[in-house]
Design a protein around this motif. Structure first.
Motif, PDB file in Angstrom:
ATOM      1  N   LEU A  81      -8.066  -5.767   1.079  1.00 18.41           N
ATOM      2  CA  LEU A  81      -7.410  -5.406   2.336  1.00 18.41           C
ATOM      3  C   LEU A  81      -7.935  -6.243   3.499  1.00 18.41           C
ATOM      4  O   LEU A  81      -7.164  -6.711   4.346  1.00 18.41           O
ATOM      5  CB  LEU A  81      -7.607  -3.919   2.613  1.00 18.41           C
ATOM      6  CG  LEU A  81      -6.833  -2.960   1.700  1.00 18.41           C
ATOM      7  CD1 LEU A  81      -7.403  -1.544   1.796  1.00 18.41           C
ATOM      8  CD2 LEU A  81      -5.345  -2.967   2.055  1.00 18.41           C
ATOM      9  N   GLU A  82      -9.240  -6.450   3.534  1.00 10.63           N
ATOM     10  CA  GLU A  82      -9.836  -7.200   4.645  1.00 10.63           C
ATOM     11  C   GLU A  82      -9.571  -8.697   4.519  1.00 10.63           C
ATOM     12  O   GLU A  82      -9.285  -9.374   5.522  1.00 10.63           O
ATOM     13  CB  GLU A  82     -11.337  -6.911   4.703  1.00 10.63           C
ATOM     14  CG  GLU A  82     -11.644  -5.472   5.111  1.00 10.63           C
ATOM     15  CD  GLU A  82     -13.135  -5.180   5.185  1.00 10.63           C
ATOM     16  OE1 GLU A  82     -13.920  -5.953   4.575  1.00 10.63           O
ATOM     17  OE2 GLU A  82     -13.514  -4.179   5.818  1.00 10.63           O
TER      18      GLU A  82
ATOM     19  N   SER B  51       0.803  -1.225   0.000  1.00  8.56           N
ATOM     20  CA  SER B  51       0.000   0.000   0.000  1.00  8.56           C
ATOM     21  C   SER B  51       0.834   1.273   0.000  1.00  8.56           C
ATOM     22  O   SER B  51       0.277   2.372  -0.017  1.00  8.56           O
ATOM     23  CB  SER B  51      -0.928   0.013   1.220  1.00  8.56           C
ATOM     24  OG  SER B  51      -0.177   0.009   2.433  1.00  8.56           O
ATOM     25  N   ALA B  52       2.165   1.163   0.032  1.00 10.59           N
ATOM     26  CA  ALA B  52       3.032   2.343   0.063  1.00 10.59           C
ATOM     27  C   ALA B  52       2.703   3.280  -1.103  1.00 10.59           C
ATOM     28  O   ALA B  52       2.366   2.805  -2.202  1.00 10.59           O
ATOM     29  CB  ALA B  52       4.492   1.913   0.008  1.00 10.59           C
ATOM     30  N   PRO B  53       2.767   4.597  -0.887  1.00 14.38           N
ATOM     31  CA  PRO B  53       3.323   5.280   0.295  1.00 14.38           C
ATOM     32  C   PRO B  53       2.366   5.382   1.469  1.00 14.38           C
ATOM     33  O   PRO B  53       2.735   5.930   2.510  1.00 14.38           O
ATOM     34  CB  PRO B  53       3.659   6.661  -0.253  1.00 14.38           C
ATOM     35  CG  PRO B  53       2.609   6.893  -1.304  1.00 14.38           C
ATOM     36  CD  PRO B  53       2.388   5.556  -1.942  1.00 14.38           C
ATOM     37  N   LEU B  54       1.131   4.895   1.334  1.00  9.25           N
ATOM     38  CA  LEU B  54       0.190   4.966   2.454  1.00  9.25           C
ATOM     39  C   LEU B  54       0.428   3.829   3.435  1.00  9.25           C
ATOM     40  O   LEU B  54       0.663   2.686   3.014  1.00  9.25           O
ATOM     41  CB  LEU B  54      -1.246   4.876   1.948  1.00  9.25           C
ATOM     42  CG  LEU B  54      -1.751   5.959   0.994  1.00  9.25           C
ATOM     43  CD1 LEU B  54      -3.193   5.674   0.611  1.00  9.25           C
ATOM     44  CD2 LEU B  54      -1.616   7.330   1.620  1.00  9.25           C
ATOM     45  N   PRO B  55       0.351   4.080   4.744  1.00 10.44           N
ATOM     46  CA  PRO B  55       0.340   2.963   5.694  1.00 10.44           C
ATOM     47  C   PRO B  55      -0.942   2.166   5.510  1.00 10.44           C
ATOM     48  O   PRO B  55      -1.975   2.708   5.057  1.00 10.44           O
ATOM     49  CB  PRO B  55       0.381   3.661   7.054  1.00 10.44           C
ATOM     50  CG  PRO B  55      -0.164   5.028   6.807  1.00 10.44           C
ATOM     51  CD  PRO B  55       0.231   5.387   5.411  1.00 10.44           C
ATOM     52  N   ARG B  56      -0.895   0.890   5.856  1.00 12.04           N
ATOM     53  CA  ARG B  56      -2.038   0.031   5.598  1.00 12.04           C
ATOM     54  C   ARG B  56      -3.311   0.545   6.272  1.00 12.04           C
ATOM     55  O   ARG B  56      -4.384   0.524   5.677  1.00 12.04           O
ATOM     56  CB  ARG B  56      -1.730  -1.399   6.062  1.00 12.04           C
ATOM     57  CG  ARG B  56      -2.824  -2.387   5.666  1.00 12.04           C
ATOM     58  CD  ARG B  56      -2.654  -3.754   6.280  1.00 12.04           C
ATOM     59  NE  ARG B  56      -3.767  -4.601   5.891  1.00 12.04           N
ATOM     60  CZ  ARG B  56      -4.988  -4.537   6.426  1.00 12.04           C
ATOM     61  NH1 ARG B  56      -5.237  -3.661   7.381  1.00 12.04           N
ATOM     62  NH2 ARG B  56      -5.957  -5.341   6.001  1.00 12.04           N
ATOM     63  N   TRP B  57      -3.204   1.010   7.510  1.00 16.10           N
ATOM     64  CA  TRP B  57      -4.393   1.458   8.241  1.00 16.10           C
ATOM     65  C   TRP B  57      -5.082   2.617   7.529  1.00 16.10           C
ATOM     66  O   TRP B  57      -6.314   2.708   7.518  1.00 16.10           O
ATOM     67  CB  TRP B  57      -4.031   1.858   9.678  1.00 16.10           C
ATOM     68  CG  TRP B  57      -3.176   3.092   9.788  1.00 16.10           C
ATOM     69  CD1 TRP B  57      -1.817   3.150   9.867  1.00 16.10           C
ATOM     70  CD2 TRP B  57      -3.646   4.455   9.808  1.00 16.10           C
ATOM     71  NE1 TRP B  57      -1.386   4.459   9.937  1.00 16.10           N
ATOM     72  CE2 TRP B  57      -2.489   5.275   9.902  1.00 16.10           C
ATOM     73  CE3 TRP B  57      -4.905   5.051   9.748  1.00 16.10           C
ATOM     74  CZ2 TRP B  57      -2.567   6.663   9.957  1.00 16.10           C
ATOM     75  CZ3 TRP B  57      -4.984   6.443   9.801  1.00 16.10           C
ATOM     76  CH2 TRP B  57      -3.830   7.237   9.900  1.00 16.10           C
ATOM     77  N   LEU B  58      -4.283   3.493   6.897  1.00 18.49           N
ATOM     78  CA  LEU B  58      -4.867   4.622   6.191  1.00 18.49           C
ATOM     79  C   LEU B  58      -5.525   4.160   4.897  1.00 18.49           C
ATOM     80  O   LEU B  58      -6.600   4.660   4.523  1.00 18.49           O
ATOM     81  CB  LEU B  58      -3.790   5.670   5.904  1.00 18.49           C
ATOM     82  CG  LEU B  58      -4.279   6.958   5.208  1.00 18.49           C
ATOM     83  CD1 LEU B  58      -5.410   7.612   5.993  1.00 18.49           C
ATOM     84  CD2 LEU B  58      -3.109   7.929   5.032  1.00 18.49           C
ATOM     85  N   ALA B  59      -4.918   3.200   4.214  1.00 18.39           N
ATOM     86  CA  ALA B  59      -5.526   2.646   3.000  1.00 18.39           C
ATOM     87  C   ALA B  59      -6.878   2.022   3.323  1.00 18.39           C
ATOM     88  O   ALA B  59      -7.855   2.189   2.575  1.00 18.39           O
ATOM     89  CB  ALA B  59      -4.594   1.615   2.373  1.00 18.39           C
ATOM     90  N   VAL B  60      -6.946   1.295   4.437  1.00 19.46           N
ATOM     91  CA  VAL B  60      -8.215   0.684   4.856  1.00 19.46           C
ATOM     92  C   VAL B  60      -9.248   1.759   5.161  1.00 19.46           C
ATOM     93  O   VAL B  60     -10.413   1.676   4.723  1.00 19.46           O
ATOM     94  CB  VAL B  60      -8.001  -0.219   6.084  1.00 19.46           C
ATOM     95  CG1 VAL B  60      -9.345  -0.700   6.633  1.00 19.46           C
ATOM     96  CG2 VAL B  60      -7.117  -1.413   5.737  1.00 19.46           C
ATOM     97  N   ALA B  61      -8.836   2.794   5.896  1.00 14.84           N
ATOM     98  CA  ALA B  61      -9.767   3.859   6.274  1.00 14.84           C
ATOM     99  C   ALA B  61     -10.320   4.573   5.039  1.00 14.84           C
ATOM    100  O   ALA B  61     -11.523   4.845   4.952  1.00 14.84           O
ATOM    101  CB  ALA B  61      -9.063   4.856   7.196  1.00 14.84           C
ATOM    102  N   ILE B  62      -9.448   4.859   4.076  1.00 19.41           N
ATOM    103  CA  ILE B  62      -9.900   5.540   2.861  1.00 19.41           C
ATOM    104  C   ILE B  62     -10.871   4.663   2.088  1.00 19.41           C
ATOM    105  O   ILE B  62     -11.920   5.139   1.614  1.00 19.41           O
ATOM    106  CB  ILE B  62      -8.682   5.913   1.987  1.00 19.41           C
ATOM    107  CG1 ILE B  62      -7.851   7.000   2.670  1.00 19.41           C
ATOM    108  CG2 ILE B  62      -9.139   6.386   0.610  1.00 19.41           C
ATOM    109  CD1 ILE B  62      -6.537   7.283   1.968  1.00 19.41           C
ATOM    110  N   ALA B  63     -10.545   3.384   1.938  1.00 19.40           N
ATOM    111  CA  ALA B  63     -11.432   2.479   1.203  1.00 19.40           C
ATOM    112  C   ALA B  63     -12.793   2.379   1.881  1.00 19.40           C
ATOM    113  O   ALA B  63     -13.834   2.378   1.205  1.00 19.40           O
ATOM    114  CB  ALA B  63     -10.784   1.105   1.084  1.00 19.40           C
TER     115      ALA B  63
END
Length: 321
Positions: free
Chosen positions: A239-240, A162-174
């Motif tokens: 992601l999930e 998911s770089a440059p995003l941390p995984r938690w932020l990628a999940v939150a955005i999705a």
């Protein structure tokens, strides 16, 4: 890359990668809900039967070269396009959006088509799966799908890069995008209108410009199989599902002999997570390439591609007999 003797030991005769091999059969298999899944079969099966699973956005045509290789080694090879991509229809009004409501739909299709494939003949069985297909293979086995005699996962999507995003932020955005009703919308724009942009995408997939050009050729000549970015819901599901698989108990219960090939240079899937999951599968063998390999290991330049085929063939000769 160690064991260089693998590199050219199993080289198949070159084929026209922009034509269907002679003797194959292209048809449709129908899922339990009636959905038409495009399927391709090649080979006489003297060696056994093999199921080849592609990745997200892939179509059968991308893997005709390796399908032909294994058919020439005596495998009766079956491959198919996942629901919603390739020649297996679309799940939104946007023909270039790769959407799925639930990854469980992919798993249900895989289990059912594998049942039919398994019951179609005798002999050793093997499943070779790339990227998203590798995730579906490992998840299905973790959920109790009857196993083949041997399994191979190539750059499996066991975690997303998911770089440059941390995984938690990628999940939150999705999650936010899905909640706002964008679940069936493209998660990003796949721009390939310039040579520079095409080169950037190519380098994420393979160092081989010719094999990358083959994919573009097939897409241009059969527009109905072309696919672009995934939907926001696909991203959230990925992601999930990868997190649940990596952290759940199922992978530790897999007893199928498994070879996993990965690359430390992968920009699409997480190699650290592949290492973690591989360590939890009893008896799994892991080989990680370096910067010489991008994500599509089986469509790489020949030094990598032939090495990978050699490793796979040796593994299948040992475990699927």
């Amino acid at each position: 890359m160690d064991s260089p003797d693998f590199q050219f030991a199993h080289a198949a005769l070159p084929i026209d990668r922009r034509a269907w091999p002679v003797g194959g059969r292209l048809d449709y298999w129908h899922a339990a809900d009636g959905w038409a899944i495009r399927r391709y079969r090649l080979g006489d099966g003297a060696r056994g039967r093999m199921l080849v699973l592609g990745g997200r956005g892939d179509m059968i045509e991308k893997y005709l070269e390796v399908i032909h290789h294994w058919a020439m080694r005596g495998w009766a090879v079956t491959s198919f396009d996942w629901r919603g991509q390739g020649g297996s229809g679309r799940l939104t009004d946007d023909p270039l959006c790769g959407h799925i409501d639930d990854f469980a739909d992919y798993i249900a299709d895989l289990k059912d088509i594998a049942d039919d494939w398994r019951n179609a003949g005798d002999g050793p069985t093997a499943i070779v799966a790339h990227s998203m297909g590798g995730h579906m293979l490992v998840r299905a086995l973790a959920e109790g799908m009857p196993p083949p005699d041997a399994a191979v996962a190539v750059a499996p999507m066991l975690g997303l890069h998911s770089a440059p995003l941390p995984r938690w932020l990628a999940v939150a955005i999705a999650r936010v995008m899905v909640a706002r009703g964008h679940d069936k919308k493209r998660a990003w724009t796949q721009k390939e209108h310039s040579e520079r942009l095409r080169r950037l995408r190519q380098k994420r997939l393979t160092h081989d410009p010719d094999r990358y050009a083959d994919e573009l050729w097939w897409r241009d000549h059969s527009r109905e199989i072309a696919l672009g970015p995934p939907s926001w819901n696909w991203v959230l599901q990925a992601l999930e599902s990868t997190r649940a698989l990596a952290e759940g108990p199922g992978v530790a219960q897999i007893a199928t002999p498994m070879l996993i090939l990965a690359t430390s240079a992968d920009q699409l899937v997480s190699t650290p997570v592949i290492r973690q999951v591989a360590a939890r599968i009893a008896g799994a063998r892991l080989h990680v390439y370096g910067s010489e390999a991008a994500h599509e290991i089986l469509r790489e330049l020949d030094p990598v591609r032939l090495d990978a085929l050699g490793r796979i063939d040796a593994f299948l000769d040992e475990n699927a007999r």
